[in-house]
Design a protein around this motif. Structure first.
Motif, mmCIF file in Angstrom:
data_model
loop_
_atom_site.group_PDB
_atom_site.id
_atom_site.type_symbol
_atom_site.label_atom_id
_atom_site.label_comp_id
_atom_site.label_asym_id
_atom_site.label_seq_id
_atom_site.Cartn_x
_atom_site.Cartn_y
_atom_site.Cartn_z
ATOM 1 N N ALA A 58 22.985 48.084 79.872
ATOM 2 C CA ALA A 58 21.693 47.399 79.713
ATOM 3 C C ALA A 58 21.856 46.013 79.103
ATOM 4 O O ALA A 58 21.245 45.044 79.561
ATOM 5 C CB ALA A 58 20.762 48.243 78.839
ATOM 6 N N HIS A 62 21.049 42.494 81.043
ATOM 7 C CA HIS A 62 20.067 41.570 80.463
ATOM 8 C C HIS A 62 20.659 40.165 80.359
ATOM 9 O O HIS A 62 20.016 39.176 80.729
ATOM 10 C CB HIS A 62 19.652 42.079 79.084
ATOM 11 N N ALA A 194 18.752 43.872 74.340
ATOM 12 C CA ALA A 194 17.808 44.446 75.295
ATOM 13 C C ALA A 194 17.323 45.799 74.790
ATOM 14 O O ALA A 194 18.118 46.701 74.540
ATOM 15 C CB ALA A 194 18.473 44.608 76.656
ATOM 16 N N ASP A 196 15.162 49.432 75.145
ATOM 17 C CA ASP A 196 15.129 50.418 76.218
ATOM 18 C C ASP A 196 13.975 50.160 77.182
ATOM 19 O O ASP A 196 14.125 50.251 78.385
ATOM 20 C CB ASP A 196 15.034 51.830 75.635
ATOM 21 N N ILE A 198 11.286 47.853 79.053
ATOM 22 C CA ILE A 198 11.140 46.466 79.458
ATOM 23 C C ILE A 198 9.675 46.081 79.599
ATOM 24 O O ILE A 198 9.289 44.951 79.314
ATOM 25 C CB ILE A 198 11.872 46.219 80.794
ATOM 26 N N ARG A 201 7.834 44.122 76.930
ATOM 27 C CA ARG A 201 8.209 42.722 76.727
ATOM 28 C C ARG A 201 7.422 41.777 77.631
ATOM 29 O O ARG A 201 7.229 40.612 77.302
ATOM 30 C CB ARG A 201 9.708 42.550 76.986
ATOM 31 N N THR A 242 12.249 39.129 82.426
ATOM 32 C CA THR A 242 11.673 40.453 82.187
ATOM 33 C C THR A 242 11.137 41.054 83.481
ATOM 34 O O THR A 242 11.354 42.236 83.773
ATOM 35 C CB THR A 242 10.542 40.354 81.153
ATOM 36 N N MET A 245 14.019 42.188 85.806
ATOM 37 C CA MET A 245 14.681 43.400 85.307
ATOM 38 C C MET A 245 13.779 44.616 85.500
ATOM 39 O O MET A 245 14.250 45.709 85.831
ATOM 40 C CB MET A 245 15.047 43.224 83.835
ATOM 41 N N LEU A 246 12.471 44.428 85.285
ATOM 42 C CA LEU A 246 11.549 45.542 85.476
ATOM 43 C C LEU A 246 11.475 45.942 86.948
ATOM 44 O O LEU A 246 11.410 47.130 87.277
ATOM 45 C CB LEU A 246 10.166 45.152 84.955
ATOM 46 N N ARG A 249 14.140 48.247 87.836
ATOM 47 C CA ARG A 249 13.991 49.613 87.324
ATOM 48 C C ARG A 249 12.951 50.424 88.084
ATOM 49 O O ARG A 249 13.035 51.649 88.134
ATOM 50 C CB ARG A 249 13.590 49.575 85.848
ATOM 51 N N GLU A 316 7.714 52.722 84.571
ATOM 52 C CA GLU A 316 9.115 52.557 84.184
ATOM 53 C C GLU A 316 9.721 53.889 83.760
ATOM 54 O O GLU A 316 10.843 54.233 84.166
ATOM 55 C CB GLU A 316 9.219 51.540 83.052
ATOM 56 N N ALA A 327 19.738 51.158 82.458
ATOM 57 C CA ALA A 327 19.861 51.020 81.022
ATOM 58 C C ALA A 327 20.689 52.130 80.401
ATOM 59 O O ALA A 327 21.145 52.036 79.285
ATOM 60 C CB ALA A 327 18.479 50.991 80.361
#
Length: 330
Positions: A58, A62, A194, A196, A198, A201, A242, A245-246, A249, A316, A327
């Motif tokens: 993770a 990031h 980072a 756990d 996301i 954020r 952000t 990355m989201l 996931r 998520e 992650a």
């Protein structure tokens, strides 16, 4: 598919350059510009590789996404200045020709790096629909569309604002301050650990983006605008990092390219809408009042992130339960 599509889009845009040089009618320019519609997003392809290589790491993922965003901001800063210099030294289309050369070379070079290419993933029982059906993904794309509206509007308004203040030559440099602030924000954000989750954020980054952009409504001098944009830009890269990355996931690994492309498409749609809306506002009310467009878009992005917070957090968690997470080490 990336190489043939890149070559086709480059050929179409090369015809745009030629048509511009020959003074072709506007409808010819519009048709030639449609080559953008099939252009692969190199940034999405690269981020998909990072997600594959750093699966289970993770912190490193990031940092990698932050690094990519910093590179993007560097291009946003250098591109306009380089394009203007080439147009001045040689001919107006020189900047576009260099951009096409760099893009085509880059995509082909990326495609040749087979060692880092994610393997083709077979469909599984949890991968029966399209990526846009993944819970939370369209909400994320809508949030980035509003973020893109800020970019598109700022590109037009800042140049118009500089022209209104008899400093048109400084419009590009002032706009570069926005990208510079985002670059610095991305560097700082990339060094932060980072967490756990996301989704949470995204709420804070959109809040910072809207609050820091608010002072542009009362600015009346170009140097002050440059300073405000420098500070406001610091929240842009964290929001984009952000979101990407989201997006990684929310979808299974077999749909990661599709998922990130949907989110990126939302961003590009926002840029187009922002430019159009800002242009209309400038014509009707002037550049200063036109800043209402990016400010309103920023607050709407925060409102959407706030209203959709529980949806994104649940999505998520659901995605992590269904098909694992980048992650957590398997």
């Amino acid at each position: 598919m990336a190489v043939p599509l890149a070559l086709m889009s480059a050929a179409a845009l090369l015809s745009l350059v030629l048509a511009t040089y020959l003074g072709a009618p506007v409808w010819v320019l519009v048709l030639a510009n449609l080559g953008n519609a099939i252009m692969p997003q190199a940034g999405t392809l690269i981020r998909a590789r990072w997600a594959h290589l750093l699966r289970g790491e993770a912190g490193m993922l990031h940092t990698a996404n932050s690094f990519e965003q910093v590179l993007d901001e560097s291009c946003f800063m250098m591109g306009p200045a380089l394009g203007a210099a080439l147009a001045t030294l040689f001919f107006p289309e020189a900047g576009m020709l260099l951009a096409l050369l760099l893009y085509t070379t880059g995509v082909i070079g990326l495609a040749l790096q087979r060692r880092t290419e994610p393997p083709v993933q077979p469909q599984h029982e949890h991968h029966t629909g399209r990526a846009w059906q993944a819970p939370g993904l369209l909400l994320l794309a809508a949030t980035l569309a509003l973020t893109g509206t800020i970019f598109g509007a700022a590109d037009v308004i800042v140049v118009a604002f500089a022209a209104e203040h008899q400093a048109a030559a400084w419009g590009g440099a002032t706009l570069g301050c926005f990208a510079l602030g985002s670059l610095v924000g991305g560097l700082v954000y990339g060094t932060r650990p980072a967490a756990d989750a996301i989704a949470q954020r995204l709420l804070w980054s959109t809040l910072a983006m809207s609050v820091l952009l608010l002072p542009v409504l009362v600015v009346d001098q170009l140097p002050v605008l440059a300073a405000v944009l420098l500070v406001a830009g610091s929240a842009i890269a964290p929001t984009l990092i952000t979101a990407m990355m989201l997006a990684q996931r929310l979808v299974p690994e077999s749909q990661i390219n599709e998922g990130m492309t949907i989110v990126m498409t939302g961003l590009l749609i926002g840029i187009a809408l922002g430019s159009s809306a800002a242009g209309g506002m400038i014509d009707a009310y002037g550049a200063s009042r036109a800043f209402l467009v990016p400010v309103l878009a920023a607050f709407l992005a925060f409102a959407l992130a706030l209203l959709g917070r529980s949806t994104l957090v649940s999505a998520e968690r659901r995605a992590m339960d269904l098909f694992g997470s980048f992650a957590t080490k398997p």
